[in-house]
Every structure is written in C-alpha cells, then in structure tokens.
Design a protein around this motif. Sequence first.
Motif, PDB file in Angstrom:
ATOM      1  N   MET A  10      -2.562 -45.170  -8.977  1.00  0.00           N
ATOM      2  CA  MET A  10      -2.865 -45.169  -7.546  1.00  0.00           C
ATOM      3  C   MET A  10      -2.491 -46.528  -6.950  1.00  0.00           C
ATOM      4  N   ASP A  11      -1.610 -46.540  -5.944  1.00  0.00           N
ATOM      5  CA  ASP A  11      -1.280 -47.796  -5.277  1.00  0.00           C
ATOM      6  C   ASP A  11      -2.184 -47.988  -4.062  1.00  0.00           C
ATOM      7  N   PHE A  12      -1.990 -49.106  -3.341  1.00  0.00           N
ATOM      8  CA  PHE A  12      -2.898 -49.412  -2.238  1.00  0.00           C
ATOM      9  C   PHE A  12      -2.805 -48.372  -1.123  1.00  0.00           C
ATOM     10  N   ALA A  13      -1.605 -47.906  -0.818  1.00  0.00           N
ATOM     11  CA  ALA A  13      -1.444 -46.905   0.243  1.00  0.00           C
ATOM     12  C   ALA A  13      -2.221 -45.636  -0.096  1.00  0.00           C
ATOM     13  N   GLN A  14      -2.182 -45.232  -1.345  1.00  0.00           N
ATOM     14  CA  GLN A  14      -2.927 -44.048  -1.764  1.00  0.00           C
ATOM     15  C   GLN A  14      -4.430 -44.293  -1.706  1.00  0.00           C
ATOM     16  N   LEU A  15      -4.843 -45.486  -2.120  1.00  0.00           N
ATOM     17  CA  LEU A  15      -6.264 -45.836  -2.041  1.00  0.00           C
ATOM     18  C   LEU A  15      -6.747 -45.770  -0.601  1.00  0.00           C
ATOM     19  N   GLU A  16      -6.020 -46.395   0.305  1.00  0.00           N
ATOM     20  CA  GLU A  16      -6.408 -46.390   1.715  1.00  0.00           C
ATOM     21  C   GLU A  16      -6.503 -44.976   2.262  1.00  0.00           C
ATOM     22  N   GLN A  17      -5.533 -44.137   1.918  1.00  0.00           N
ATOM     23  CA  GLN A  17      -5.541 -42.754   2.399  1.00  0.00           C
ATOM     24  C   GLN A  17      -6.745 -41.993   1.859  1.00  0.00           C
ATOM     25  N   GLN A  18      -7.027 -42.155   0.575  1.00  0.00           N
ATOM     26  CA  GLN A  18      -8.156 -41.438  -0.018  1.00  0.00           C
ATOM     27  C   GLN A  18      -9.489 -41.884   0.569  1.00  0.00           C
ATOM     28  N   LEU A  19      -9.632 -43.171   0.819  1.00  0.00           N
ATOM     29  CA  LEU A  19     -10.869 -43.668   1.419  1.00  0.00           C
ATOM     30  C   LEU A  19     -11.049 -43.126   2.832  1.00  0.00           C
ATOM     31  N   GLN A  20      -9.980 -43.072   3.589  1.00  0.00           N
ATOM     32  CA  GLN A  20     -10.060 -42.546   4.949  1.00  0.00           C
ATOM     33  C   GLN A  20     -10.413 -41.064   4.953  1.00  0.00           C
ATOM     34  N   ILE A  21      -9.814 -40.314   4.042  1.00  0.00           N
ATOM     35  CA  ILE A  21     -10.111 -38.880   3.945  1.00  0.00           C
ATOM     36  C   ILE A  21     -11.568 -38.667   3.575  1.00  0.00           C
ATOM     37  N   LEU A  22     -12.048 -39.414   2.584  1.00  0.00           N
ATOM     38  CA  LEU A  22     -13.441 -39.269   2.155  1.00  0.00           C
ATOM     39  C   LEU A  22     -14.395 -39.583   3.293  1.00  0.00           C
ATOM     40  N   ALA A  23     -14.155 -40.687   4.004  1.00  0.00           N
ATOM     41  CA  ALA A  23     -15.051 -41.080   5.093  1.00  0.00           C
ATOM     42  C   ALA A  23     -15.098 -40.018   6.184  1.00  0.00           C
ATOM     43  N   ALA A  24     -13.996 -39.325   6.379  1.00  0.00           N
ATOM     44  CA  ALA A  24     -13.928 -38.308   7.440  1.00  0.00           C
ATOM     45  C   ALA A  24     -14.563 -36.985   7.032  1.00  0.00           C
ATOM     46  N   GLU A  25     -14.570 -36.695   5.729  1.00  0.00           N
ATOM     47  CA  GLU A  25     -14.986 -35.361   5.308  1.00  0.00           C
ATOM     48  C   GLU A  25     -16.451 -35.262   4.897  1.00  0.00           C
ATOM     49  N   VAL A  26     -17.118 -36.372   4.572  1.00  0.00           N
ATOM     50  CA  VAL A  26     -18.498 -36.272   4.091  1.00  0.00           C
ATOM     51  C   VAL A  26     -19.461 -36.032   5.249  1.00  0.00           C
ATOM     52  N   ALA A  27     -20.652 -35.573   4.914  1.00  0.00           N
ATOM     53  CA  ALA A  27     -21.631 -35.213   5.940  1.00  0.00           C
ATOM     54  C   ALA A  27     -22.262 -36.427   6.601  1.00  0.00           C
ATOM     55  N   GLY A  28     -22.344 -37.533   5.891  1.00  0.00           N
ATOM     56  CA  GLY A  28     -22.940 -38.737   6.461  1.00  0.00           C
ATOM     57  C   GLY A  28     -21.918 -39.584   7.188  1.00  0.00           C
ATOM     58  N   THR A  29     -22.387 -40.722   7.711  1.00  0.00           N
ATOM     59  CA  THR A  29     -21.515 -41.681   8.402  1.00  0.00           C
ATOM     60  C   THR A  29     -21.232 -42.842   7.464  1.00  0.00           C
ATOM     61  N   VAL A  30     -19.949 -43.139   7.263  1.00  0.00           N
ATOM     62  CA  VAL A  30     -19.535 -44.161   6.309  1.00  0.00           C
ATOM     63  C   VAL A  30     -18.884 -45.332   7.029  1.00  0.00           C
ATOM     64  N   SER A  31     -19.411 -46.520   6.803  1.00  0.00           N
ATOM     65  CA  SER A  31     -18.789 -47.757   7.269  1.00  0.00           C
ATOM     66  C   SER A  31     -18.404 -48.557   6.029  1.00  0.00           C
ATOM     67  N   MET A  32     -17.193 -49.105   6.033  1.00  0.00           N
ATOM     68  CA  MET A  32     -16.790 -49.871   4.852  1.00  0.00           C
ATOM     69  C   MET A  32     -15.789 -50.952   5.192  1.00  0.00           C
ATOM     70  N   TYR A  33     -15.772 -51.951   4.331  1.00  0.00           N
ATOM     71  CA  TYR A  33     -14.742 -52.989   4.366  1.00  0.00           C
ATOM     72  C   TYR A  33     -14.376 -53.274   2.923  1.00  0.00           C
ATOM     73  N   VAL A  34     -13.117 -53.007   2.591  1.00  0.00           N
ATOM     74  CA  VAL A  34     -12.621 -53.179   1.228  1.00  0.00           C
ATOM     75  C   VAL A  34     -11.500 -54.202   1.268  1.00  0.00           C
ATOM     76  N   ARG A  35     -11.653 -55.283   0.529  1.00  0.00           N
ATOM     77  CA  ARG A  35     -10.629 -56.332   0.489  1.00  0.00           C
ATOM     78  C   ARG A  35      -9.971 -56.347  -0.881  1.00  0.00           C
ATOM     79  N   THR A  36      -8.649 -56.133  -0.909  1.00  0.00           N
ATOM     80  CA  THR A  36      -7.883 -56.171  -2.145  1.00  0.00           C
ATOM     81  C   THR A  36      -6.740 -57.172  -1.984  1.00  0.00           C
ATOM     82  N   PRO A  37      -6.087 -57.561  -3.068  1.00  0.00           N
ATOM     83  CA  PRO A  37      -4.924 -58.441  -2.936  1.00  0.00           C
ATOM     84  C   PRO A  37      -3.767 -57.805  -2.169  1.00  0.00           C
TER      85      PRO A  37
END
Length: 277
Positions: free
Chosen positions: A1-28
């Motif tokens: 999994m590269d960074f673009a895939q990680l970002e996409q998966q995180l965005q999809i997860l945040a949009a699809e779950v029942a709760g409200t998700v706020s996040m900040y992920v810092r990678t190289p």
Amino acid sequence: MDFAQLEQQLQILAAEVAGTVSMYVRTPDGTVAIGAEDVIRSASILKVPIAMACLAAADRGELDLNTLLPISEPVGGSGVLAYLSGMEQITLLNALTLSIIVSDNTAANLVIEATGLNRIQAFFDEVGAKNSKVTRKFMDYDALALGLENVATARDMAMFLECLHPDSEFLSLTSKQQLKTIMRDQQLIDKLPAFQPIFDETLIIGNKTGTLPGVEHDIAYFENDVMLVDLAVLTTDWDHNHEGQQTLARIGRMIIDYMASASLKLADDNAPAIACQ
C-alpha cells in the motif's frame, strides 16, 4: 500500500462509518487531514499533553518528578488508585505514568494539581495548539455542570505528538524518551494498536486512548526502521462504542500495512542484483 492508497482508504472509511471521524495522519510521504480542526470533547487523550507540560516544567527546574503527592481526593472511572487501600501518596512521576498507561483519572488530577492549569495552558499555547484546552480536572461533575469542558482537535493532538520528535525544542531529550517509553508501555491497546503483529519487534507503537459515551479517541506514534507516523483520530456520535473501537483498529491496521509495504520496498531496493550468466 502506497501513500495515495492509504489516503484513499482513510477517506472512504471516514465517509462510510456510522460515527463522525476526525483525523490527522502525518507520514514522510504526506499528511491526511479529515475534520482535523473540529473541536471535540477530548476525554483522556489530553493526558499526554498534560504530561508534556509537567515534564517541560521539570526540564526547567520548576517541578521535581520525585515529589511525593498525597492521594487526598480519589475519583472513579478509569485507573487503579481510587480502588486501592492503604495508598496515601505517590511520586509525581508515578502519577504521570499511571495517567497514561492505565488512564488513571486520580493520577491525572494529581499531575494537573502539581503542574497547574495556567502552566498547562501556557504549554499548549507555546506549542501552537490553539483549540485544545484543559479547563477542569477529570471526573469533576460540578465543573462540568458549569459548562467547563476539556476539548481538543486532531490537528492539535498531532502537534503534541510532534513534540516527541528529535528536533522538537519543547521537551528535553530525556523527557521525550521518558514519555515515548511510557506511551509504548500503554495497557489499553484495543484501538489503533489492535493489529500490531505480535512477533514484529521492528514496529513500535505508543498510544493514548480516550473514551466517553458515544466517543472513542486514540493518538499514537507508529515507528519502524523505515519511518515514523504520527496520528490522532477522534471519533464521536457512536450508538455503540464498540463500533468506534473497531473503526480505530481498522485505521491502525491501514497504517501498519502502509508501513510494512514501505519496509518491503526498501528491502527490495537494497537487495543485491543477481548477475545474468
């Protein structure tokens, strides 16, 4: 999994779950920010920057971590001090440690008392965490009834994690190493670290959770031989807290997969070429 895939998966997860998700992920490779400036009830994740403010004061010689503190007003909720008999005092360092590794509310309140709310908020302001505030002790229902609430944002919590970086000037090297070790010894690991491989000694995770009814938070650093990833994930509006815990575990697994991919790529890049005969 590269960074673009990680970002996409995180965005999809945040949009699809029942709760409200706020996040900040810092990678190289870049950052992922989703609702990162939303001001949210912080629960116990603020125990990390409270500990940082205490350690910073100790670095300046204003506090002695070996000072014995009387346990005079134990409070319930998470932790152990309120449920032990014969415990009359504890060192400031041990209180700080318990406030993190078992999220002890009594211990955290002792750290707040010793450090002082003004000194804690001054540290927050110095770091630049403008939207995070400690206005009361933990389990202080009288203060809560007056509208006093502890709050944070995902972006601010990531800024606090950045204080543990080698080049940060907010804490001494000794204090950074001390707090990273305490977070690594965390006992509450069912959220972001839930999928940490048991036998992978190259991956180090230090975290601090926070829980309220309908609220599940976790902040953590993930570190291996290739990279360091800081992430703060604050989630709210759950009908069942277990759903929030599972969501945080899924996010942690994505980070682990992303870091594992980076390690494999580095190994492949460094592998000796096989000469053709």
